[in-house]
Design a protein around this motif. Sequence first.
Motif, PDB file in Angstrom:
ATOM      1  N   MET A  95      31.560  38.689  44.766  1.00  0.00           N
ATOM      2  CA  MET A  95      32.447  38.685  43.828  1.00  0.00           C
ATOM      3  C   MET A  95      31.880  39.646  42.656  1.00  0.00           C
ATOM      4  N   ILE A  96      30.914  39.283  42.077  1.00  0.00           N
ATOM      5  CA  ILE A  96      30.202  40.040  41.150  1.00  0.00           C
ATOM      6  C   ILE A  96      30.071  41.701  41.404  1.00  0.00           C
ATOM      7  N   ARG A 155      31.526  44.835  39.539  1.00  0.00           N
ATOM      8  CA  ARG A 155      30.742  45.930  39.274  1.00  0.00           C
ATOM      9  C   ARG A 155      31.134  47.246  39.785  1.00  0.00           C
ATOM     10  N   ASP A 156      31.465  47.192  40.997  1.00  0.00           N
ATOM     11  CA  ASP A 156      31.860  48.584  41.775  1.00  0.00           C
ATOM     12  C   ASP A 156      32.992  48.869  41.278  1.00  0.00           C
ATOM     13  N   ALA A 188      32.641  50.557  37.840  1.00  0.00           N
ATOM     14  CA  ALA A 188      32.295  51.781  37.928  1.00  0.00           C
ATOM     15  C   ALA A 188      33.284  52.892  38.725  1.00  0.00           C
ATOM     16  N   GLN A 189      33.976  52.484  39.477  1.00  0.00           N
ATOM     17  CA  GLN A 189      34.835  53.643  40.046  1.00  0.00           C
ATOM     18  C   GLN A 189      35.877  53.813  39.056  1.00  0.00           C
ATOM     19  N   ILE A 190      36.367  52.785  38.030  1.00  0.00           N
ATOM     20  CA  ILE A 190      37.458  52.924  37.066  1.00  0.00           C
ATOM     21  C   ILE A 190      36.816  54.182  36.198  1.00  0.00           C
ATOM     22  N   ASP A 191      35.578  53.854  35.554  1.00  0.00           N
ATOM     23  CA  ASP A 191      34.952  54.455  34.542  1.00  0.00           C
ATOM     24  C   ASP A 191      34.557  56.035  35.065  1.00  0.00           C
ATOM     25  N   SER A 192      34.305  56.096  36.248  1.00  0.00           N
ATOM     26  CA  SER A 192      34.210  57.273  37.025  1.00  0.00           C
ATOM     27  C   SER A 192      35.474  58.083  36.874  1.00  0.00           C
ATOM     28  N   GLN A 195      44.205  45.702  44.484  1.00  0.00           N
ATOM     29  CA  GLN A 195      43.062  45.654  45.564  1.00  0.00           C
ATOM     30  C   GLN A 195      42.218  44.901  44.888  1.00  0.00           C
ATOM     31  N   TRP A 196      41.567  45.173  43.892  1.00  0.00           N
ATOM     32  CA  TRP A 196      40.374  44.591  43.472  1.00  0.00           C
ATOM     33  C   TRP A 196      40.695  42.958  43.152  1.00  0.00           C
ATOM     34  N   ALA A 197      41.586  42.781  42.461  1.00  0.00           N
ATOM     35  CA  ALA A 197      42.461  41.330  42.129  1.00  0.00           C
ATOM     36  C   ALA A 197      42.645  40.630  43.236  1.00  0.00           C
TER      37      ALA A 197
END
Length: 145
Positions: A41-42, A46-47, A50-54, A69-71
Amino acid sequence: MSRRWWWVAAAAAVIVAVVAGSWIFLGRKDSGDSCAVVRDMIAINRDHSAQIDSQTNAGVEPSQASYEQWANRLGDLSGQIDDPKLSPHAHRMADLAHQSVALNPAVLAELSAPQPGVGPAATKYAELNQQFVAEQRTLAQACPA
């Protein structure tokens, strides 16, 4: 001492050994399996971050579907945690993720409209994020990498 007493004592010792061994083996197995899921989950969080920041740094608006999808993935994983100490935190973490995803459209609408300050959806989103981070921190401390 009688023979009967020795049989009772031996039987009691065997029962205690079996119960203790089962408790140790099964207890560690459940906790270990649950910690593996917590670490997943962690890592997924984290991934995702990072994807959203990118995407944001590239000027691309992350899709609502990617947040959903993340939730949903966090929710699926939280359902796999059997440890009674970890499960409530994992479920709250997933629930908070779903609540924040539901607020995304309202936050985006507030950000696109001129306002003198932060809107109510953004305020609620920030509160949810603080709670999410606290739950994740609790899980990370219980199941260090």
